[in-house]
Write an enzyme that holds these catalytic residues in place. Sequence first.
Site, PDB file in Angstrom:
ATOM      1  N   LYS A 114       0.839  -1.217   0.000  1.00 31.33           N
ATOM      2  CA  LYS A 114       0.000   0.000   0.000  1.00 31.33           C
ATOM      3  C   LYS A 114       0.870   1.263   0.000  1.00 31.33           C
ATOM      4  O   LYS A 114       0.671   2.168  -0.796  1.00 31.33           O
ATOM      5  CB  LYS A 114      -0.929   0.019   1.234  1.00 31.33           C
ATOM      6  CG  LYS A 114      -1.860  -1.168   1.321  1.00 31.33           C
ATOM      7  CD  LYS A 114      -2.733  -1.116   2.562  1.00 31.33           C
ATOM      8  CE  LYS A 114      -1.989  -1.199   3.877  1.00 31.33           C
ATOM      9  NZ  LYS A 114      -1.271  -2.483   4.101  1.00 31.33           N
TER      10      LYS A 114
ATOM     11  N   ARG B 284      -9.604   0.618   8.737  1.00 29.12           N
ATOM     12  CA  ARG B 284      -9.080  -0.682   9.154  1.00 29.12           C
ATOM     13  C   ARG B 284     -10.175  -1.600   9.679  1.00 29.12           C
ATOM     14  O   ARG B 284      -9.910  -2.743   9.992  1.00 29.12           O
ATOM     15  CB  ARG B 284      -8.141  -0.468  10.311  1.00 29.12           C
ATOM     16  CG  ARG B 284      -6.628  -0.433  10.241  1.00 29.12           C
ATOM     17  CD  ARG B 284      -5.883  -1.185   9.249  1.00 29.12           C
ATOM     18  NE  ARG B 284      -4.563  -1.535   9.690  1.00 29.12           N
ATOM     19  CZ  ARG B 284      -3.448  -0.845   9.439  1.00 29.12           C
ATOM     20  NH1 ARG B 284      -3.474   0.251   8.736  1.00 29.12           N
ATOM     21  NH2 ARG B 284      -2.298  -1.278   9.884  1.00 29.12           N
TER      22      ARG B 284
ATOM     23  N   ARG C 265      11.726  -5.440   4.714  1.00 31.34           N
ATOM     24  CA  ARG C 265      11.314  -4.034   4.531  1.00 31.34           C
ATOM     25  C   ARG C 265      12.258  -3.099   5.289  1.00 31.34           C
ATOM     26  O   ARG C 265      12.611  -3.334   6.439  1.00 31.34           O
ATOM     27  CB  ARG C 265       9.891  -3.844   5.059  1.00 31.34           C
ATOM     28  CG  ARG C 265       9.516  -2.374   5.173  1.00 31.34           C
ATOM     29  CD  ARG C 265       8.055  -2.120   5.109  1.00 31.34           C
ATOM     30  NE  ARG C 265       7.305  -2.557   6.268  1.00 31.34           N
ATOM     31  CZ  ARG C 265       5.991  -2.376   6.399  1.00 31.34           C
ATOM     32  NH1 ARG C 265       5.303  -1.778   5.434  1.00 31.34           N
ATOM     33  NH2 ARG C 265       5.358  -2.813   7.468  1.00 31.34           N
TER      34      ARG C 265
ATOM     35  N   ARG D 245      11.229  -1.659  11.012  1.00 31.00           N
ATOM     36  CA  ARG D 245      10.171  -1.414  11.988  1.00 31.00           C
ATOM     37  C   ARG D 245      10.106  -2.552  13.002  1.00 31.00           C
ATOM     38  O   ARG D 245      10.171  -3.715  12.626  1.00 31.00           O
ATOM     39  CB  ARG D 245       8.822  -1.289  11.267  1.00 31.00           C
ATOM     40  CG  ARG D 245       8.564   0.123  10.785  1.00 31.00           C
ATOM     41  CD  ARG D 245       7.398   0.202   9.848  1.00 31.00           C
ATOM     42  NE  ARG D 245       6.168  -0.406  10.367  1.00 31.00           N
ATOM     43  CZ  ARG D 245       5.002  -0.354   9.730  1.00 31.00           C
ATOM     44  NH1 ARG D 245       4.908   0.281   8.566  1.00 31.00           N
ATOM     45  NH2 ARG D 245       3.931  -0.930  10.237  1.00 31.00           N
TER      46      ARG D 245
ATOM     47  N   ARG E 173      -0.613  -9.406  13.054  1.00 33.64           N
ATOM     48  CA  ARG E 173      -1.181  -8.337  12.223  1.00 33.64           C
ATOM     49  C   ARG E 173      -1.998  -8.933  11.072  1.00 33.64           C
ATOM     50  O   ARG E 173      -3.010  -8.363  10.668  1.00 33.64           O
ATOM     51  CB  ARG E 173      -0.056  -7.424  11.707  1.00 33.64           C
ATOM     52  CG  ARG E 173       0.541  -6.602  12.842  1.00 33.64           C
ATOM     53  CD  ARG E 173       1.849  -5.934  12.431  1.00 33.64           C
ATOM     54  NE  ARG E 173       1.675  -4.967  11.380  1.00 33.64           N
ATOM     55  CZ  ARG E 173       2.667  -4.538  10.610  1.00 33.64           C
ATOM     56  NH1 ARG E 173       3.893  -5.000  10.776  1.00 33.64           N
ATOM     57  NH2 ARG E 173       2.440  -3.652   9.680  1.00 33.64           N
TER      58      ARG E 173
HETATM   59  P1  ADP Z   1       2.233  -1.899   3.216  1.00 37.61           P
HETATM   60  O1  ADP Z   1       2.232  -0.387   3.168  1.00 37.61           O
HETATM   61  O2  ADP Z   1       1.036  -2.486   2.512  1.00 37.61           O
HETATM   62  O3  ADP Z   1       2.411  -2.450   4.594  1.00 37.61           O
HETATM   63  P2  ADP Z   1       4.804  -1.651   1.843  1.00 37.61           P
HETATM   64  O4  ADP Z   1       4.487  -0.781   0.674  1.00 37.61           O
HETATM   65  O5  ADP Z   1       5.525  -1.012   2.983  1.00 37.61           O
HETATM   66  O6  ADP Z   1       3.478  -2.413   2.361  1.00 37.61           O
HETATM   67  O7  ADP Z   1       5.628  -2.914   1.302  1.00 37.61           O
HETATM   68  C1  ADP Z   1       6.142  -3.893   2.205  1.00 37.61           C
HETATM   69  C2  ADP Z   1       7.521  -4.341   1.731  1.00 37.61           C
HETATM   70  O8  ADP Z   1       7.391  -5.085   0.523  1.00 37.61           O
HETATM   71  C3  ADP Z   1       8.480  -3.178   1.409  1.00 37.61           C
HETATM   72  O9  ADP Z   1       9.779  -3.577   1.761  1.00 37.61           O
HETATM   73  C4  ADP Z   1       8.348  -2.993  -0.107  1.00 37.61           C
HETATM   74  O10 ADP Z   1       9.557  -2.504  -0.698  1.00 37.61           O
HETATM   75  C5  ADP Z   1       8.072  -4.440  -0.563  1.00 37.61           C
HETATM   76  N1  ADP Z   1       7.130  -4.485  -1.697  1.00 37.61           N
HETATM   77  C6  ADP Z   1       6.055  -3.696  -1.942  1.00 37.61           C
HETATM   78  N2  ADP Z   1       5.424  -4.057  -3.075  1.00 37.61           N
HETATM   79  C7  ADP Z   1       6.109  -5.134  -3.551  1.00 37.61           C
HETATM   80  C8  ADP Z   1       5.964  -5.985  -4.709  1.00 37.61           C
HETATM   81  N3  ADP Z   1       4.951  -5.793  -5.591  1.00 37.61           N
HETATM   82  N4  ADP Z   1       6.855  -6.996  -4.875  1.00 37.61           N
HETATM   83  C9  ADP Z   1       7.866  -7.186  -3.975  1.00 37.61           C
HETATM   84  N5  ADP Z   1       8.075  -6.432  -2.889  1.00 37.61           N
HETATM   85  C10 ADP Z   1       7.202  -5.418  -2.662  1.00 37.61           C
HETATM   86  P1  AMP Z   2       0.689   0.476   9.145  1.00 33.24           P
HETATM   87  O1  AMP Z   2       1.801   1.477   9.004  1.00 33.24           O
HETATM   88  O2  AMP Z   2      -0.510   0.829   8.303  1.00 33.24           O
HETATM   89  O3  AMP Z   2       1.162  -0.939   8.947  1.00 33.24           O
HETATM   90  O4  AMP Z   2       0.166   0.597  10.654  1.00 33.24           O
HETATM   91  C1  AMP Z   2       1.013   0.327  11.742  1.00 33.24           C
HETATM   92  C2  AMP Z   2       0.194   0.224  13.019  1.00 33.24           C
HETATM   93  O5  AMP Z   2      -0.474   1.478  13.277  1.00 33.24           O
HETATM   94  C3  AMP Z   2      -0.928  -0.804  13.002  1.00 33.24           C
HETATM   95  O6  AMP Z   2      -0.471  -2.113  13.316  1.00 33.24           O
HETATM   96  C4  AMP Z   2      -1.874  -0.242  14.061  1.00 33.24           C
HETATM   97  O7  AMP Z   2      -1.377  -0.480  15.367  1.00 33.24           O
HETATM   98  C5  AMP Z   2      -1.780   1.265  13.823  1.00 33.24           C
HETATM   99  N1  AMP Z   2      -2.773   1.740  12.844  1.00 33.24           N
HETATM  100  C6  AMP Z   2      -2.521   2.277  11.603  1.00 33.24           C
HETATM  101  N2  AMP Z   2      -3.650   2.651  11.001  1.00 33.24           N
HETATM  102  C7  AMP Z   2      -4.660   2.334  11.869  1.00 33.24           C
HETATM  103  C8  AMP Z   2      -6.071   2.456  11.820  1.00 33.24           C
HETATM  104  N3  AMP Z   2      -6.704   2.968  10.750  1.00 33.24           N
HETATM  105  N4  AMP Z   2      -6.790   2.039  12.894  1.00 33.24           N
HETATM  106  C9  AMP Z   2      -6.174   1.518  13.969  1.00 33.24           C
HETATM  107  N5  AMP Z   2      -4.852   1.356  14.088  1.00 33.24           N
HETATM  108  C10 AMP Z   2      -4.086   1.767  13.050  1.00 33.24           C
END
Ligand code: ADP
Ligand code: AMP
Length: 211
Positions: free
Chosen positions: A13, A88, A123, A156, A167
């Site tokens: 995302k 969420r 990541r 993270r 999660r």
């Molecule tokens: P989210 O925001 O949904 O938690 P991220 O955008 O942070 O996910 O992506 C999670 C990890 O996977 C990051 O290290 C990113 O570089 C990698 N990633 C994202 N999209 C892809 C993809 N299509 N293929 C491989 N790795 C990806």
């Molecule tokens: P994310 O960066 O989206 O993976 O979110 C990291 C953490 O932030 C999650 O595991 C939750 O603890 C909190 N969080 C993010 N967005 C929300 C939301 N819309 N509602 C509740 N908790 C959230």
Amino acid sequence: MKLVLIGCPGAGKGTQAKILSKHFGLAHISTGDLLREQVKSETPLGLKLKSIMESGGLVSDDIVSELLSQRIKADDCKNGYILDGYPRNVSQAEGLSAIVGELDRVVDIEVADELIIERMSGRRSCGGCGAMYHVKYNPPKAEGICDSCGGKLITRSDDAPETVKHRLDVYHSQTAPVIDYYNKKGIVLKIDGSKPIDEVSKELTELLEKL
Ligand code: ADP
Ligand code: AMP
């Protein structure tokens, strides 16, 4: 344009939101980033949030909705925005329509759970500008250093495998029903997020350009 990106943790995302935000000139709003800013600045709210976020649970709807309502008032949101990580759960989805009205599209980025542990353990994000990397799929030019700003890359704490499993459970039980909620409104675009990053963004950009 008002978009929501939905998908399990690690679906891509944030990665796609950054690309789309540049392409379409939309603000990228990540509620995870808004909450992490509070934790990093050690505000009274941040101190309360730290343990919930480290355990991979959801922060209460009131807190997140209030942060989102404030953020959406900023100037950069005038042309529209991409919400990443919100709503969420169904109650947040209902609250969202009261805050922003109708959405243009909800993009559901589909990735099987089996791929997620590897994505999350690789990541890395920049502590300075927030750019996102993956040690294997999107590596920085120099290990541990951000290509864009030279900042230090961090892992993270909630990306540890045990926390990621929790999660994913939270995602399936609380967030997946949000997709059904928007399916009923006929505004969901599904996309295969298991393809490489540039393929996903090309497909997504083409679909959104047709709107
Ligand atoms: P989210 O925001 O949904 O938690 P991220 O955008 O942070 O996910 O992506 C999670 C990890 O996977 C990051 O290290 C990113 O570089 C990698 N990633 C994202 N999209 C892809 C993809 N299509 N293929 C491989 N790795 C990806
Ligand atoms: P994310 O960066 O989206 O993976 O979110 C990291 C953490 O932030 C999650 O595991 C939750 O603890 C909190 N969080 C993010 N967005 C929300 C939301 N819309 N509602 C509740 N908790 C959230």
